[in-house]
Design a protein around this motif. Structure first.
Motif: not given
Length: 243
Positions: A138-140, A133-134, A195-197
């Protein structure tokens, strides 16, 4: 290939749960028969095993999906964590057995409650969760997808598979061709938007995962034809200039 009921029998996961996994995009069937039955191959079985490993670590299904589709996912590391957790649970159960035997021998006045302590298990599970989770990706992803419905999940999957289908249409060309490089950049933009960068480094990691065999490779080749996953990975390498 096995049916959903056969998979349920060998895995212990109910058919209802397997259908739910399908609806949220966590475990898609390998194929659907002409009669409409879900069919699963060994690659799907391997993914189900990974899902169940994370369930033992008490990860929510949405987080498991994000982890399994992360470019940084390490199956061997996950297995090592699972072995450690099972060893801790085994120790806990053995302590409970000794505690119960003590009650049998000494009666209800045997008042040592240390056997019920799950602190080591809880701490290890927390550390395992934090390992994944870090990551910012994942967080994005969790933030962007927190309000997604199963229909939105399926729509996103269809769109990204549409990009891979287009890779398949040009896979007879050079992966360094302008068309292939442009499609790799389009894929990168789609991932970043939804989704994420997706930096060049992350995109390259995804490319290696796409062509690395298993479920991702099979799904991409199913969308674009044999060799599409490998072609897409080489186009990504050409676009990013990384290896």
């Amino acid at each position: 290939m096995m049916t959903i009921h056969e998979l349920s029998e060998i895995s212990g996961v109910t058919a209802r749960a397997l259908r739910h996994y399908d609806s949220i995009g966590l475990l898609k069937p390998t194929a659907v028969s002409e009669a409409g039955y879900r069919l699963y191959d060994e690659t799907a079985l391997e993914r189900l095993q990974q899902i169940l490993l994370f369930r033992e670590l008490e990860f929510p299904l949405r987080e498991i999906k994000a982890i399994l589709e992360s470019p940084g996912f390490d199956k061997n590391r996950a297995l090592e964590q699972q072995i450690t957790l099972l060893e801790l649970k085994k120790e806990h159960i053995e302590n409970l057995i000794l505690f119960a035997k003590g009650i049998k021998l000494l009666g209800v006045k045997y008042m040592d409650f240390k056997a019920f302590d799950t602190g080591n298990i809880d701490r290890y599970a927390k550390e395992a969760r934090e390992l994944y989770s870090n990551t910012p990706e994942y967080r994005e992803f969790l933030e962007k997808s927190k309000d997604w419905t199963p229909e939105r999940d399926r729509a996103m999957e269809a769109r990204i598979m549409g990009i891979f289908a287009r890779f398949g249409e040009i896979r007879d060309k050079s992966p360094q061709s302008p068309e292939a490089v442009a499609l790799a950049r389009e894929l990168q933009g789609f991932i970043t938007e939804n989704f994420y960068a997706c930096s060049d480094k992350v995109l390259m990691g995804l490319g290696k995962m796409y062509s690395g065999g298993g479920e991702f490779t099979e799904n991409i080749d199913r969308a674009g034809g044999p060799g599409t996953a490998e072609f897409a990975a080489r186009a990504i390498a050409a676009a990013t200039g990384l290896s």
